[in-house]
Design a protein around this motif. Sequence first.
Motif, PDB file in Angstrom:
ATOM      1  N   ARG A  24      -0.575  45.719  17.580  1.00 43.56           N
ATOM      2  CA  ARG A  24      -0.776  46.215  18.937  1.00 43.56           C
ATOM      3  C   ARG A  24      -1.903  47.236  19.004  1.00 43.56           C
ATOM      4  NH1 ARG A  24       2.439  46.102  23.727  1.00 43.56           N
ATOM      5  NH2 ARG A  24       3.055  44.120  22.840  1.00 43.56           N
ATOM      6  N   GLU A  26      -4.450  49.756  21.623  1.00 39.47           N
ATOM      7  CA  GLU A  26      -4.461  50.484  22.892  1.00 39.47           C
ATOM      8  C   GLU A  26      -5.354  49.737  23.878  1.00 39.47           C
ATOM      9  OE1 GLU A  26      -2.875  53.383  23.687  1.00 39.47           O
ATOM     10  OE2 GLU A  26      -1.890  53.380  21.730  1.00 39.47           O
ATOM     11  N   GLY A  27      -4.975  49.748  25.135  1.00 42.29           N
ATOM     12  CA  GLY A  27      -5.792  49.140  26.175  1.00 42.29           C
ATOM     13  C   GLY A  27      -5.010  48.098  26.951  1.00 42.29           C
ATOM     14  N   ASN A  28      -5.610  47.655  28.044  1.00 40.29           N
ATOM     15  CA  ASN A  28      -4.993  46.664  28.914  1.00 40.29           C
ATOM     16  C   ASN A  28      -5.687  45.322  28.740  1.00 40.29           C
ATOM     17  OD1 ASN A  28      -3.271  48.624  30.064  1.00 40.29           O
ATOM     18  ND2 ASN A  28      -4.911  49.274  31.428  1.00 40.29           N
ATOM     19  N   ALA A  29      -5.043  44.272  29.246  1.00 44.80           N
ATOM     20  CA  ALA A  29      -5.643  42.940  29.188  1.00 44.80           C
ATOM     21  C   ALA A  29      -6.952  42.945  29.974  1.00 44.80           C
ATOM     22  CB  ALA A  29      -4.684  41.907  29.756  1.00 44.80           C
ATOM     23  N   ASP A  31      -9.720  44.484  28.862  1.00 49.39           N
ATOM     24  CA  ASP A  31     -10.562  45.577  28.375  1.00 49.39           C
ATOM     25  C   ASP A  31     -11.454  45.104  27.231  1.00 49.39           C
ATOM     26  OD1 ASP A  31      -9.363  47.222  30.177  1.00 49.39           O
ATOM     27  OD2 ASP A  31      -8.213  48.376  28.711  1.00 49.39           O
ATOM     28  N   GLU A  58     -12.579  41.334  23.238  1.00 54.34           N
ATOM     29  CA  GLU A  58     -11.912  41.519  24.524  1.00 54.34           C
ATOM     30  C   GLU A  58     -10.418  41.291  24.325  1.00 54.34           C
ATOM     31  OE1 GLU A  58     -11.787  39.402  28.934  1.00 54.34           O
ATOM     32  OE2 GLU A  58     -13.233  38.746  27.457  1.00 54.34           O
ATOM     33  N   ILE A  59      -9.602  42.155  24.914  1.00 55.94           N
ATOM     34  CA  ILE A  59      -8.150  41.998  24.833  1.00 55.94           C
ATOM     35  C   ILE A  59      -7.730  40.923  25.834  1.00 55.94           C
ATOM     36  CG2 ILE A  59      -5.928  43.109  25.227  1.00 55.94           C
ATOM     37  CD1 ILE A  59      -7.183  45.737  24.347  1.00 55.94           C
ATOM     38  N   ASP A  61      -4.274  39.478  25.774  1.00 55.28           N
ATOM     39  CA  ASP A  61      -2.873  39.641  26.165  1.00 55.28           C
ATOM     40  C   ASP A  61      -2.130  40.486  25.132  1.00 55.28           C
ATOM     41  OD1 ASP A  61      -0.622  39.289  27.703  1.00 55.28           O
ATOM     42  OD2 ASP A  61      -0.123  37.323  26.865  1.00 55.28           O
ATOM     43  N   HIS A  62      -1.049  41.122  25.571  1.00 54.18           N
ATOM     44  CA  HIS A  62      -0.115  41.812  24.687  1.00 54.18           C
ATOM     45  C   HIS A  62       1.161  40.979  24.656  1.00 54.18           C
ATOM     46  CE1 HIS A  62      -2.546  45.399  24.318  1.00 54.18           C
ATOM     47  NE2 HIS A  62      -2.634  45.493  25.626  1.00 54.18           N
ATOM     48  N   THR A  90      -1.283  41.934  19.712  1.00 55.43           N
ATOM     49  CA  THR A  90      -2.313  41.857  20.731  1.00 55.43           C
ATOM     50  C   THR A  90      -3.193  40.663  20.407  1.00 55.43           C
ATOM     51  OG1 THR A  90      -2.339  44.247  21.054  1.00 55.43           O
ATOM     52  CG2 THR A  90      -4.258  43.040  21.808  1.00 55.43           C
TER      53      THR A  90
END
Length: 98
Positions: A24, A26-29, A31, A58-59, A61-62, A90
């Motif tokens: 995992r 840090e950050g949002n999908a 980002d 690039e992220i 999904d979590h 992630t």
Amino acid sequence: MFAIVSIAGQQFKVRKNDELFVHRLEGNAGDKIEFSDVLMTGNEGNIKFAGSAKVQAEIIDHLKGDKVIVFKKKRRKGYQKSNGHRQYLTKIKINDIA
């Protein structure tokens, strides 16, 4: 072109447009993130160690990984213990190796 990069304590061999699961982050999908801990890069047989390369990703999904069952038992003692674990992951996509 490929790169060996250290992400969240693990080493991965990545190429452009690769999608991989890492611990995992840090950050949002959606980002954009950048990894500067590049151990090695290679391009058609030319290998460079510990250069100033950076990997941009690039992220996507979590999510959580598959469940792992941990079962402990001591024979002839009547001791049994079962425990489960799901790792937080992630999913990232490699955009560029510069």
